[in-house]
Write an enzyme that holds these catalytic residues in place. Structure first.
Site, PDB file in Angstrom:
ATOM      1  NE  ARG A 288       2.167  -4.651  11.517  1.00 49.02           N
ATOM      2  CZ  ARG A 288       3.342  -4.449  10.909  1.00 49.02           C
ATOM      3  NH1 ARG A 288       4.462  -4.947  11.419  1.00 49.02           N
ATOM      4  NH2 ARG A 288       3.391  -3.759   9.811  1.00 49.02           N
TER       5      ARG A 288
ATOM      6  CE  LYS B 257      -1.968  -1.221   3.880  1.00 49.05           C
ATOM      7  NZ  LYS B 257      -1.283  -2.513   4.148  1.00 49.05           N
TER       8      LYS B 257
ATOM      9  NE  ARG C 164       6.141   0.013  10.412  1.00 49.87           N
ATOM     10  CZ  ARG C 164       4.964  -0.192   9.821  1.00 49.87           C
ATOM     11  NH1 ARG C 164       4.772   0.238   8.588  1.00 49.87           N
ATOM     12  NH2 ARG C 164       3.990  -0.807  10.445  1.00 49.87           N
TER      13      ARG C 164
ATOM     14  NE  ARG D 104       7.358  -2.231   6.234  1.00 47.50           N
ATOM     15  CZ  ARG D 104       6.032  -2.248   6.328  1.00 47.50           C
ATOM     16  NH1 ARG D 104       5.278  -1.855   5.322  1.00 47.50           N
ATOM     17  NH2 ARG D 104       5.450  -2.676   7.423  1.00 47.50           N
TER      18      ARG D 104
ATOM     19  NE  ARG E 272      -4.348  -1.469  10.326  1.00 45.49           N
ATOM     20  CZ  ARG E 272      -3.268  -0.891   9.787  1.00 45.49           C
ATOM     21  NH1 ARG E 272      -3.339   0.275   9.228  1.00 45.49           N
ATOM     22  NH2 ARG E 272      -2.128  -1.538   9.785  1.00 45.49           N
TER      23      ARG E 272
HETATM   24  P1  ADP Z   1       2.287  -1.838   3.230  1.00 46.09           P
HETATM   25  O1  ADP Z   1       2.305  -0.317   3.142  1.00 46.09           O
HETATM   26  O2  ADP Z   1       1.070  -2.428   2.570  1.00 46.09           O
HETATM   27  O3  ADP Z   1       2.489  -2.351   4.625  1.00 46.09           O
HETATM   28  P2  ADP Z   1       4.832  -1.624   1.780  1.00 46.09           P
HETATM   29  O4  ADP Z   1       4.446  -0.791   0.599  1.00 46.09           O
HETATM   30  O5  ADP Z   1       5.617  -0.956   2.857  1.00 46.09           O
HETATM   31  O6  ADP Z   1       3.526  -2.371   2.376  1.00 46.09           O
HETATM   32  O7  ADP Z   1       5.632  -2.903   1.234  1.00 46.09           O
HETATM   33  C1  ADP Z   1       6.246  -3.821   2.144  1.00 46.09           C
HETATM   34  C2  ADP Z   1       7.643  -4.208   1.620  1.00 46.09           C
HETATM   35  O8  ADP Z   1       7.476  -4.989   0.437  1.00 46.09           O
HETATM   36  C3  ADP Z   1       8.498  -2.993   1.252  1.00 46.09           C
HETATM   37  O9  ADP Z   1       9.840  -3.251   1.659  1.00 46.09           O
HETATM   38  C4  ADP Z   1       8.395  -2.908  -0.275  1.00 46.09           C
HETATM   39  O10 ADP Z   1       9.603  -2.423  -0.852  1.00 46.09           O
HETATM   40  C5  ADP Z   1       8.117  -4.358  -0.681  1.00 46.09           C
HETATM   41  N1  ADP Z   1       7.173  -4.454  -1.795  1.00 46.09           N
HETATM   42  C6  ADP Z   1       6.090  -3.666  -2.060  1.00 46.09           C
HETATM   43  N2  ADP Z   1       5.468  -4.046  -3.181  1.00 46.09           N
HETATM   44  C7  ADP Z   1       6.152  -5.129  -3.654  1.00 46.09           C
HETATM   45  C8  ADP Z   1       5.996  -5.984  -4.792  1.00 46.09           C
HETATM   46  N3  ADP Z   1       5.005  -5.833  -5.663  1.00 46.09           N
HETATM   47  N4  ADP Z   1       6.898  -6.992  -4.936  1.00 46.09           N
HETATM   48  C9  ADP Z   1       7.915  -7.175  -4.038  1.00 46.09           C
HETATM   49  N5  ADP Z   1       8.107  -6.402  -2.957  1.00 46.09           N
HETATM   50  C10 ADP Z   1       7.236  -5.389  -2.753  1.00 46.09           C
HETATM   51  P1  AMP Z   2       0.800   0.486   9.352  1.00 46.18           P
HETATM   52  O1  AMP Z   2       1.860   1.535   9.185  1.00 46.18           O
HETATM   53  O2  AMP Z   2      -0.415   0.767   8.516  1.00 46.18           O
HETATM   54  O3  AMP Z   2       1.334  -0.907   9.166  1.00 46.18           O
HETATM   55  O4  AMP Z   2       0.313   0.608  10.865  1.00 46.18           O
HETATM   56  C1  AMP Z   2       1.182   0.378  11.945  1.00 46.18           C
HETATM   57  C2  AMP Z   2       0.379   0.235  13.241  1.00 46.18           C
HETATM   58  O5  AMP Z   2      -0.304   1.470  13.525  1.00 46.18           O
HETATM   59  C3  AMP Z   2      -0.724  -0.820  13.215  1.00 46.18           C
HETATM   60  O6  AMP Z   2      -0.240  -2.131  13.515  1.00 46.18           O
HETATM   61  C4  AMP Z   2      -1.678  -0.281  14.295  1.00 46.18           C
HETATM   62  O7  AMP Z   2      -1.177  -0.530  15.599  1.00 46.18           O
HETATM   63  C5  AMP Z   2      -1.599   1.221  14.057  1.00 46.18           C
HETATM   64  N1  AMP Z   2      -2.593   1.687  13.071  1.00 46.18           N
HETATM   65  C6  AMP Z   2      -2.336   2.251  11.852  1.00 46.18           C
HETATM   66  N2  AMP Z   2      -3.478   2.574  11.221  1.00 46.18           N
HETATM   67  C7  AMP Z   2      -4.493   2.190  12.047  1.00 46.18           C
HETATM   68  C8  AMP Z   2      -5.914   2.241  11.948  1.00 46.18           C
HETATM   69  N3  AMP Z   2      -6.532   2.715  10.857  1.00 46.18           N
HETATM   70  N4  AMP Z   2      -6.633   1.749  12.994  1.00 46.18           N
HETATM   71  C9  AMP Z   2      -6.033   1.268  14.089  1.00 46.18           C
HETATM   72  N5  AMP Z   2      -4.710   1.178  14.245  1.00 46.18           N
HETATM   73  C10 AMP Z   2      -3.929   1.641  13.229  1.00 46.18           C
END
Ligand code: ADP
Ligand code: AMP
Length: 215
Positions: free
Chosen positions: A172, A13, A161, A127, A88
């Site tokens: 999660r 995302k 993170r 990541r 969420r």
């Molecule tokens: P989200 O925001 O949904 O938690 P991220 O965009 O941070 O996910 O992606 C998680 C990890 O996977 C990052 O390190 C990113 O570089 C990698 N990633 C994202 N999209 C792809 C893809 N299509 N193929 C392989 N790796 C990906």
């Molecule tokens: P994310 O960066 O989206 O992976 O979110 C990291 C953490 O933030 C999650 O595991 C939750 O603890 C909190 N969080 C982020 N967005 C939300 C949401 N919309 N509702 C509740 N908790 C959230």
């Protein structure tokens, strides 16, 4: 245009949202980023949220919906919103409807990134981001062009993170299955959901999203 990117942690995302920001001038509203900023700044919200985030559980609906409303109020009406990591829960989805309606906005698309759960642990544990500009990277899937130097800003500082560890990822994912996945049928009934193969290469995922937005 206002869109939701929906998918479990690690689905891509944030990666796709930052591409839409760069390509289309849309604004990314990531509640995860907002909460991490609050934790870093030591605000009352940050102090409340920290332990919940470290455990991989969900922060309260009131807190995150409040953050989203504030952020939207800082945007020009012409700027499109990308909701990343919000809503969420079903309560958040209801709040989002009210938040948007009261600001004369409406939802155009809910894009679900479909991913194979087994791949998510590897995606998340690999990541990292640039500590200066936030550009996202991955140990295997997206390394900087020159090792140790951010492609976007040239910084040599990177960070990971604290919640990107295998144990928290499992919690999660369970939260996603139990509380977030049930909001999909609600949007489906409104004809808003489009699915994209999130296991494809990042550029192919971006192309599929672009096709939806341009349709
Ligand atoms: P989200 O925001 O949904 O938690 P991220 O965009 O941070 O996910 O992606 C998680 C990890 O996977 C990052 O390190 C990113 O570089 C990698 N990633 C994202 N999209 C792809 C893809 N299509 N193929 C392989 N790796 C990906
Ligand atoms: P994310 O960066 O989206 O992976 O979110 C990291 C953490 O933030 C999650 O595991 C939750 O603890 C909190 N969080 C982020 N967005 C939300 C949401 N919309 N509702 C509740 N908790 C959230």
């Amino acid at each position: 245009m206002n869109i939701i990117l929906l998918g479990p942690p690690g689905a891509g995302k944030g990666t796709q949202a930052s591409k839409l920001v760069a390509d289309r001038g849309m604004v990314q509203l990531s509640t995860g980023d907002m909460l991490r900023a609050a934790v870093k700044a030591g605000t009352p919200i940050g102090l409340k949220a920290k332990a919940v985030m470290d455990a991989g559980e969900l922060v309260s609906d009131e807190i995150v919906s409040g953050l989203i409303g504030e952020k939207l109020d800082s945007m020009a009406p012409s700027e499109g919103a990308i909701f990343d990591g919000y809503p969420r829960t079903e309560a958040q989805a209801r709040s989002l409807d009210e938040i948007l309606a009261s600001r004369g906005r409406s939802l155009d698309h809910v894009i679900e990134l479909e991913v194979d759960e087994d791949a998510l642990v590897e995606r998340i544990t690999g990541r990292y981001t640039c500590a200066n500009c936030g550009e996202g990277y991955h140990d295997s899937f997206k390394q900087p062009k020159v090792a140790g130097i951010c492609d976007r800003c040239g910084s040599t500082e990177f960070k990971r993170r604290p919640d990107d560890n295998e144990e928290t990822v499992r919690t999660r994912m369970a939260e996603y299955r139990a509380k977030t996945a049930p909001i999909l049928p609600v949007y489906e009934a409104r004809g808003l959901v489009q699915r994209v193969d999130g296991m494809a290469d990042m550029d192919l995922v971006s192309a599929a999203i672009a096709k939806i937005l341009d349709s």
